[in-house]
Enzyme design. Structure first.
Site, PDB file in Angstrom:
ATOM      1  N   HIS A 133      61.930  12.700  13.795  1.00  0.00           N
ATOM      2  CA  HIS A 133      61.456  11.426  13.250  1.00  0.00           C
ATOM      3  C   HIS A 133      59.959  11.451  12.986  1.00  0.00           C
ATOM      4  O   HIS A 133      59.205  12.062  13.729  1.00  0.00           O
ATOM      5  CB  HIS A 133      61.725  10.289  14.246  1.00  0.00           C
ATOM      6  CG  HIS A 133      63.161  10.047  14.513  1.00  0.00           C
ATOM      7  ND1 HIS A 133      63.945  10.904  15.263  1.00  0.00           N
ATOM      8  CD2 HIS A 133      63.977   9.041  14.144  1.00  0.00           C
ATOM      9  CE1 HIS A 133      65.174  10.427  15.330  1.00  0.00           C
ATOM     10  NE2 HIS A 133      65.219   9.301  14.657  1.00  0.00           N
ATOM     11  N   ARG A 398      72.773   7.893  24.684  1.00  0.00           N
ATOM     12  CA  ARG A 398      71.323   8.011  24.807  1.00  0.00           C
ATOM     13  C   ARG A 398      70.935   7.574  26.219  1.00  0.00           C
ATOM     14  O   ARG A 398      71.497   6.607  26.746  1.00  0.00           O
ATOM     15  CB  ARG A 398      70.632   7.100  23.802  1.00  0.00           C
ATOM     16  CG  ARG A 398      71.051   7.321  22.352  1.00  0.00           C
ATOM     17  CD  ARG A 398      70.565   6.151  21.516  1.00  0.00           C
ATOM     18  NE  ARG A 398      70.855   6.262  20.090  1.00  0.00           N
ATOM     19  CZ  ARG A 398      71.961   5.818  19.513  1.00  0.00           C
ATOM     20  NH1 ARG A 398      72.922   5.253  20.239  1.00  0.00           N
ATOM     21  NH2 ARG A 398      72.124   5.925  18.215  1.00  0.00           N
TER      22      ARG A 398
END
Lengths: 576, 413
Positions: A133, A398
């Site tokens: 990212h 996650r």
């Protein structure tokens, strides 16, 4: 009751959770009692954040739910590691643990990495969209932002050294409303503040020029060139292989069950394979990091899993899209419902992930509803895609804390423990930078207890096996002439040769299961999903590892693919 | 390296194509990715192959053996373990990059190309099975390979989703090997395979067939521990009230075959969305000059005899093409009422045509009519017609002015 606890109590009462008991321990706020459902558990956790504590330990029981146990009881119990001694023991063989292991081999110390599964990257590190990212979606001033920014910038070098594939397709975060274009100055100043380079706001027509198949309904886009794509599994394995080449030991099927402590130090790491002596312990245990922290004597956070389902599309779709496509998190709830379409390294497009709070830390089941969400929310971002293009789908979780930030620090209560926890998205992008920081933190602790020097033999470049697909015809033919196994294609869809499969089974970190072979070589990842190559891969695995074919597993022990030879039961019956 | 006709795939279609092309005077190269020719027939050790072509019931390997012997007798070159890495059009045909362990990677130029690449099986993900990803989920063909070619038993307590032919044949095979088949689950209201397989593979072995039922979920994380099955409504959606757990260690899927033509992508031939194969004329010529398609790569056949038949046509045509270089016919054949698909989809005039078709649904006492510009060309009555059973007719040569032909299936009047 101290003032901080009273504010927590008040926040809980405001959330209709007045019955939750609160207390303070080692600077953390502890929540105890019983709530009706998982939603209440989460609300209580979030209500306690930011009230002046080191973190939130949510020990609330939830009606109808047992406390989650770690998946699978290991069948490898023995004492083969008893009394082994290491300067550093890392717990967890995900991308974070492996990156740390590799950085630490720059010191002249002994490093061990323990992984409870049969292979590395079995969990979060192989169940994400592989995106590096840009540091845009993270809050400025957080650890997430710091590591994301610096990790992103390190990837070119790390890819070069470790020899993994990396592309920088860039990303379009599409705007859903025309008025979002008015936010351009804000978006630009936000990018400047976060030091993200090359960010531009495109109007609707410009978006079309960049990405002709973009779905209808977009009103422009934030363009972020610093968006990369890797295979997260490959990155993890490459880090681990380089660590091994530099002297680290990696032990799979090794589960931490407790710690031996003396005063404020951890002295022994108890595992299913015996007790290891450890100079420093690094907790990189992903979704189980809070349990490890608790056992080590310094728990101040709680991991609550956020599940993401991902669909992989046929390679045919790859030509229809260049960049990562998603929606700008301007008007939607920023925490969840991200995801989009990521063009992967081998021509597939990845759709997803979804984001849903769940209870099971290793619950990787998928449901029709989750896939439907991907079909309706993500596939339309590229109007050439439809659900017939989906070749497989899977889920991951996650490792989120209630604070929603990374924890990368030396323990305040245990002298030789380092926490590397709460590493959720963008953890993959952050991994190289986190590893370098942990190298520093660990170095400080080690230098108090030993004469710390650099490893004179450290080589950051990973030695790797040949990849015929990347060679020129001449080079490839020389390779095949030398070893014909490189000329024999086993996986039709992904063009993987027998030679590559044999190499990966005999690599520094041997691939011993069908999934390990699949994730390393791509054999079985294509559109037939192993329909044609599974029998051949089984035979090669049995041959190379000297095991019976009935002992070859898909992944963990208990996942054997072949249950016997034909007629064995039939013969028993006729003998009776 | 250069040749007149290159055939990709040494299954029944490719073997027939190579033989026919050689018989008609072409220089032929047959390439196959496996170590032995025969294709999927190698693992089909049950009988029933060749009832039309030889009027005998052969096993798959026996059927393949006859063609392989003929190939040997004709002195044709077969390259085993050979993979097509790249394929493109060249000035006078096609240029291929092939690879095998002996020769490495090498280029071959050919004037005509026959794609006899067969099909692959639909996977559990393509029918949207949910749950985790434990060991024990196999397509029926993979299980057949494991059992018949390797002697491995993939499961002991097996549920089968889909009643395709391979699924039913595997139900019997697993029973014979001492495994228990707990049931065959078919989402539709009738089996999707041949009637003979339903009788010989399920009924004779007391294996229950559950129609209007599907598998909704796989249980287990390491090995399959069971499946959830549920009845379906008229829209084929599962009725969750009827869901029940069936313990098993294996789920086999027999949910359809997909013609494998991915290799042809660089040539971009026209495809038929209904068959999944290229649009061909009665010579099996595609929209790309010199590219022929045959066997299960063109459309999924029910009997190997038809696969061979189309291979012979493709091989003969390819040899003729090398000499004459004609183009694909453009008389459109459209499937009318009650027809699922028709192959070939295009015709060239002045030449008899073998036509294969399937009906949309099971129908009794129907008539097939072929018409061109309102004029009837062909008529045939059927007592019963079922989608799993492919039908074949032969249409006489059409006059050159024909623009299109419509074939439809209607109630007897």
């Amino acid at each position: 009751m101290p003032a901080e606890l009273r504010t927590v109590k008040k926040a809980l009462a405001a959330a209709s959770l007045a019955e939750v008991e609160v207390m303070e321990r080692q600077g953390a706020v502890i929540l105890e009692g019983r709530v009706k459902n998982w939603q209440q558990y989460l609300e209580a956790g979030y209500a306690a954040v930011g009230r002046g504590f080191r973190g939130v330990v949510n020990d609330l029981e939830v009606e109808g739910l047992e406390s989650t146990k770690q998946q699978g009881e290991s069948s490898h119990d023995d004492f083969s590691l008893e009394k082994y001694s290491f300067d550093v023991v890392i717990i967890g063989g995900g991308v974070i643990g492996c990156a740390i292991a590799r950085e630490l081999t720059r010191y002249n110390i002994s490093v061990a990495l323990l992984e409870k599964e049969s292979d590395l990257a079995r969990h979060t590190s192989s169940r994400n969209n592989g995106m590096i990212h840009p540091a845009m979606a993270v809050k400025y001033g957080t650890k997430k932002h710091y590591y994301n920014l610096h990790g992103n910038r390190m990837y070119d070098q790390v890819a070069e050294e470790l020899g993994f594939d990396l592309s920088w397709p860039g990303q379009l975060a599409l705007l859903e409303k025309s008025w979002h274009l008015l936010l351009t100055p804000l978006i630009k100043s936000n990018a400047d503040k976060k030091e993200v380079r090359g960010v531009r706001v495109l109007n609707r027509r410009q978006v079309k020029d960049y990405e002709q198949n973009v779905g209808d309904g977009q009103r422009g886009s934030i363009y972020m060139p610093e968006s990369g794509v890797v295979s997260p599994y490959q990155v993890t394995v490459c880090y681990a292989e380089n660590a091994i080449q530099n002297g680290a030991s990696v032990y799979v099927n090794t589960r931490v069950t407790g710690f031996q402590r003396e005063h404020s130090r951890v002295t022994g790491v108890c595992t299913n394979r015996g007790v290891l002596r450890a100079g420093v312990v690094i907790n990189a245990a992903g979704v189980w990091a809070d349990r490890i922290a608790e056992m080590a004597g310094d728990r101040f956070y709680t991991i609550h899993p956020r599940k993401g389902v991902i669909a992989i599309l046929d390679k045919k779709t790859g030509a229809s899209q260049r960049m990562v496509l998603g929606r700008a998190p301007l008007s939607s709830k920023a925490l969840t419902k991200g995801g989009g379409l990521t063009p992967l390294l081998h021509g597939n497009i990845l759709a997803g992930p979804t984001a849903d709070e769940v209870y099971g830390r290793e619950d990787y089941t998928t449901s029709p509803e989750e896939l439907q969400f991907i079909k309706e929310r993500h596939l339309p971002l590229n109007k050439t895609l439809d659900s017939d293009n989906i070749i497989t789908y899977f889920a991951g979780t996650r490792a989120c804390t209630f604070e929603e930030d990374f924890i990368v620090e030396a323990s305040k209560y245990v002298d030789n423990l380092v926490h590397v926890a709460g590493i959720q998205s963008p953890g993959l992008a952050s991994a190289p930078a986190i590893a370098v920081d942990v190298y520093q933190i660990t170095g400080k602790i080690l230098s108090k207890q030993m004469d710390l020097k650099a490893n004179p033999d450290y080589n950051p470049v990973r030695k790797s096996a040949p990849e015929p697909g990347k060679l020129s015809l001449g080079e490839r033919n020389r390779l095949i002439a030398n070893n014909p196994a490189y000329g024999k294609i086993v996986c039709r869809c992904e063009l993987v040769s027998e030679g590559e499969i044999v190499d990966t089974i005999n690599a520094p970190l041997p691939a011993k299961t069908v999934d390990a072979v699949k994730w390393r070589t791509r054999a079985g990842m294509g559109r037939c999903q192993g329909g044609f190559c599974t029998p051949a891969v089984l035979n090669i695995l049995a041959r190379e590892t000297g095991r019976k074919v009935t002992e070859v597993c898909k992944h963990e022990p208990g996942s054997e693919l072949i249950l016997g030879k034909t007629r064995d039961k039939g013969c028993e019956q006729s003998a009776n | 390296m250069q040749t007149d006709v290159l055939v990709i795939g040494a299954g029944p279609a490719g073997l027939a194509a190579a033989l026919a092309a050689a018989e008609h005077g072409a220089e032929v190269l047959l390439v196959d990715r496996e170590s032995r020719p025969g294709g999927i027939l190698k693992q089909c050790i049950h009988d029933g192959f060749g009832v039309i072509r030889y009027e005998e019931k052969l096993t798959g390997p026996e059927y393949a053996f006859r063609d392989i012997e003929a190939i040997r007798a004709a002195g044709l070159e077969v390259l085993n373990n050979t993979f097509v890495l790249d394929l493109k059009q060249s000035v006078d045909g096609f240029s291929l990059l092939l690879q095998n362990p002996i020769n490495g990677a090498f280029r071959v130029d050919t004037k005509a190309l026959v794609a006899a690449t067969g099909c692959r099986e639909r996977t559990s993900r393509q029918v949207f099975i949910h749950g985790d990803r434990p060991a024990g989920i196999y397509s029926a063909g993979t299980a057949q390979n494991l059992i018949n070619l390797h002697g491995y038993l993939p499961g002991r307590r097996v549920a089968i989703l889909g009643s395709g032919d391979i699924g039913m044949i595997m139900a019997r095979r697993l029973s014979l090997e001492g495994a228990e088949v707990v049931g065959v689950y078919e989402i539709k209201s009738e089996p999707s395979g041949l009637t003979r397989n339903r009788v010989q593979c399920l009924e004779d072995y007391n294996i229950p067939l559950h129609l209007n039922t599907t598998v909704t979920r796989v249980h287990g994380t390491k090995r399959v521990t069971g499946v959830s099955v549920a009845a379906v409504g008229a829209d084929l959606k599962a009725l969750h009230d009827s869901e029940k757990f069936v313990p098993c260690d294996t789920l086999l899927l027999s949910v359809g075959l997909i013609p494998e033509n991915d290799i042809l992508e660089p040539l971009d031939p026209e495809f038929d969305a209904k068959t999944g194969g290229p649009l061909v004329d009665q010579r099996m010529l595609t929209s790309v000059p010199g590219l022929f398609s045959c066997g299960n790569a063109t459309h999924v056949n029910d009997m190997v005899d038809y696969v061979s038949e189309s291979g012979f046509i493709a091989g003969k045509s390819a040899a003729e093409y090398v000499q004459c270089g004609w183009k694909r016919g453009n008389i459109e054949v459209s499937p009318g009422e009650n027809l699922l698909y028709i192959v070939p989809q295009r015709l060239v005039s002045g030449k008899e045509a073998v036509i294969y078709f399937r009906s949309v649904k099971t129908m009794d006492r129907v008539t097939l009519v072929a018409q061109a510009a309102g004029k009837e060309l062909f008529r045939k009555k059927y007592l019963r017609i079922r989608p799993p059973e492919m039908q074949k007719i032969v249409l006489q040569a059409l006059p050159p002015e024909t623009e299109s032909v419509e074939i439809s299936l209607g109630e007897v009047t």
